[in-house]
Write an enzyme that holds these catalytic residues in place. Sequence first.
Site, mmCIF file in Angstrom:
data_model
loop_
_atom_site.group_PDB
_atom_site.id
_atom_site.type_symbol
_atom_site.label_atom_id
_atom_site.label_comp_id
_atom_site.label_asym_id
_atom_site.label_seq_id
_atom_site.Cartn_x
_atom_site.Cartn_y
_atom_site.Cartn_z
ATOM 1 N N LYS A 190 0.846 -1.193 0.000
ATOM 2 C CA LYS A 190 0.000 0.000 0.000
ATOM 3 C C LYS A 190 0.886 1.250 0.000
ATOM 4 C CE LYS A 190 -2.016 2.534 3.179
ATOM 5 N NZ LYS A 190 -1.922 3.842 2.512
ATOM 6 N N GLY A 243 6.756 4.850 8.537
ATOM 7 C CA GLY A 243 5.834 5.959 8.788
ATOM 8 C C GLY A 243 6.040 6.494 10.184
ATOM 9 N N GLU A 246 3.289 6.997 16.000
ATOM 10 C CA GLU A 246 1.930 6.767 16.495
ATOM 11 C C GLU A 246 1.217 5.729 15.632
ATOM 12 O OE1 GLU A 246 1.049 7.764 19.421
ATOM 13 O OE2 GLU A 246 3.002 8.753 19.532
ATOM 14 N N GLU A 265 10.141 1.185 10.431
ATOM 15 C CA GLU A 265 11.145 2.243 10.237
ATOM 16 C C GLU A 265 10.400 3.554 10.466
ATOM 17 O OE1 GLU A 265 12.836 5.188 9.181
ATOM 18 O OE2 GLU A 265 12.694 4.572 7.080
ATOM 19 N N CYS A 299 12.897 11.232 7.639
ATOM 20 C CA CYS A 299 12.906 10.741 9.020
ATOM 21 C C CYS A 299 14.264 10.986 9.674
ATOM 22 C CB CYS A 299 12.529 9.268 9.044
ATOM 23 S SG CYS A 299 13.352 8.323 7.779
ATOM 24 N N GLU A 396 8.912 15.682 16.243
ATOM 25 C CA GLU A 396 9.333 15.616 14.845
ATOM 26 C C GLU A 396 8.419 16.541 14.038
ATOM 27 O OE1 GLU A 396 8.586 11.956 12.648
ATOM 28 O OE2 GLU A 396 10.576 12.114 11.764
HETATM 29 P P1 ADP Z 1 1.775 10.455 7.609
HETATM 30 O O1 ADP Z 1 1.081 11.139 8.759
HETATM 31 O O2 ADP Z 1 2.995 11.113 7.187
HETATM 32 O O3 ADP Z 1 0.868 10.128 6.489
HETATM 33 P P2 ADP Z 1 1.583 7.760 8.573
HETATM 34 O O4 ADP Z 1 2.384 6.978 9.533
HETATM 35 O O5 ADP Z 1 0.178 8.115 8.973
HETATM 36 O O6 ADP Z 1 2.356 9.080 8.225
HETATM 37 O O7 ADP Z 1 1.509 7.062 7.164
HETATM 38 C C1 ADP Z 1 2.444 6.160 6.639
HETATM 39 C C2 ADP Z 1 1.705 5.042 5.945
HETATM 40 O O8 ADP Z 1 0.934 4.352 6.915
HETATM 41 C C3 ADP Z 1 0.713 5.511 4.889
HETATM 42 O O9 ADP Z 1 0.712 4.587 3.816
HETATM 43 C C4 ADP Z 1 -0.607 5.473 5.631
HETATM 44 O O10 ADP Z 1 -1.734 5.320 4.793
HETATM 45 C C5 ADP Z 1 -0.417 4.243 6.501
HETATM 46 N N1 ADP Z 1 -1.277 4.199 7.688
HETATM 47 C C6 ADP Z 1 -1.757 5.228 8.423
HETATM 48 N N2 ADP Z 1 -2.532 4.780 9.436
HETATM 49 C C7 ADP Z 1 -2.563 3.430 9.348
HETATM 50 C C8 ADP Z 1 -3.193 2.393 10.099
HETATM 51 N N3 ADP Z 1 -3.970 2.650 11.148
HETATM 52 N N4 ADP Z 1 -2.993 1.108 9.724
HETATM 53 C C9 ADP Z 1 -2.204 0.816 8.665
HETATM 54 N N5 ADP Z 1 -1.591 1.752 7.922
HETATM 55 C C10 ADP Z 1 -1.750 3.044 8.248
#
Ligand code: ADP
Length: 493
Positions: A190, A243, A246, A265, A299, A396
Amino acid sequence: MSATIKKAVKAQKTPKIKQTKMLINNKWVDPIEGGAFETYNPATGEVIAKVGAAGAKDVNLAVTAARNALEKGPWARMDAADRGKLLFKLADLIDANAEELAQLETYNCGKTITDSRGDLIGTANSLRYYAGWADKIEGRTVPVRGNFLSYTLRQPVGVVGQIIPWNFPLFMLAWKWGPALACGNTVVMKPAEQTPLTALRVGELAIEAGFPAGVINLVNGFGETTGDAMVVHPGIDKIAFTGHVETAKIIQKRAADTLKRTTFELGGKSPNVVFADCDMEQAVAGAFHAIYFHCGQCCTAGSRLFIEQKIHKEFVERLAAKAKQRKVGNPLDEATEQGPQVSQEQLDKILRYVDIGEREGARLVTGGSRKGNKGYFVEPTIFDGVRDSMTIAKDEIFGPVVSVLPFKDMGEVIERANNTNYGLAAAIWTKNIDKAHNYARAIKAGTIWVNCYHVVDTTTPFGGFKMSGQGRENGETALEHYTELKTVTVNLG
Ligand code: ADP
């Protein structure tokens, strides 16, 4: 809006968008459940495409395709060397289409065309590095007690769900596909909802390269829906995620029911420490690159800049002079040094942090504002006189905002540099070899740079201490995270 940005945005060409569907079983399909979402050009804020959003049923189809390919298809029987050949072929096709991909990356992600071209080189290199590993993933014979032959096998983990962010869409794809495929896994990926487009184009190239149906599947969509459907799916054996911290915490909890493997990561608040005995010219340029590369959306960004008191004033003046000269504008223009942030959300977040920094008493040296009123541009920003307790020294920000923190000596700076929940990267600028190695040993971070910054290579392990991650990507180490280790013991009579 400044005249330069207005002119640049007008001059922007429109890269072609060839693919917006999902890739399942080597077919381009519309979601049966998830609908569609809009994706933007961050330089203008305009919608550039509607992309298929995968719902849980769509994710299930992708997982089923990946499972079949893993267990029944030609992939399952393929010689390891031939898996390598497919990765080499894909890397060649990426090279052959690099300019098109770079332009599309810039169009959807906002990074400068120069940076996108660099990412494309890194993407192909990364795939080639792991292509070479495919037939070198070996077990061992083990000298056990008794008349037995014991040996180990490294086998694929299985169906791997890969969830990647928007800051390096293609580079992250390569970091994830390379080791996963070299080890014989199948993949459901994804991309980030902000940057869904280039992965789809590379999906087309993967089919052209000859990857069998179901080996590589691409589902776009949002984290809480598409991503979560992957995380809870019992048919996915491992989640590899890049990502935010949180998000990783949510994923770890949601993955608990199926006890699937996870590697993370995550973010950072990397200390970049400059000693008075550095090469000043080199260190100013290095500190500048450390924070402003890709608008601070890395990051590893050098966002806590510790400067030894003796040179603090001069260093900040020189850094500010450079920041004021930085060419911010249309990322497709080759003269541009800094493009837009990726989204309105990121822009708002960065400006909120600037506000907090000022309210908590840090001194804004330069920048601090949005640039123009179209697109998500932010001025290169420097805060001086930052204290460790301030929010901008702890959180961050993921933008072009550096916090300058003066220091007196090595012992003090090591303690302060380590006083964070993060531990992704750190750097030191000095000509003293003892200082450099003592610092490298003492800092709790996965990567330490000495007199350089952002030097990341596919061949070396990359990842975080503490809350910056679990496991390592790149290098030989990544192969461990994409294989299960099996012991076989034979009774020799
Ligand atoms: P950002 O806030 O920079 O988008 P995220 O950590 O939210 O950083 O996003 C990184 C990836 O994780 C994206 O592909 C996002 O769609 C995905 N993502 C966000 N929330 C979830 C979740 N609850 N479960 C799985 N994937 C997630």
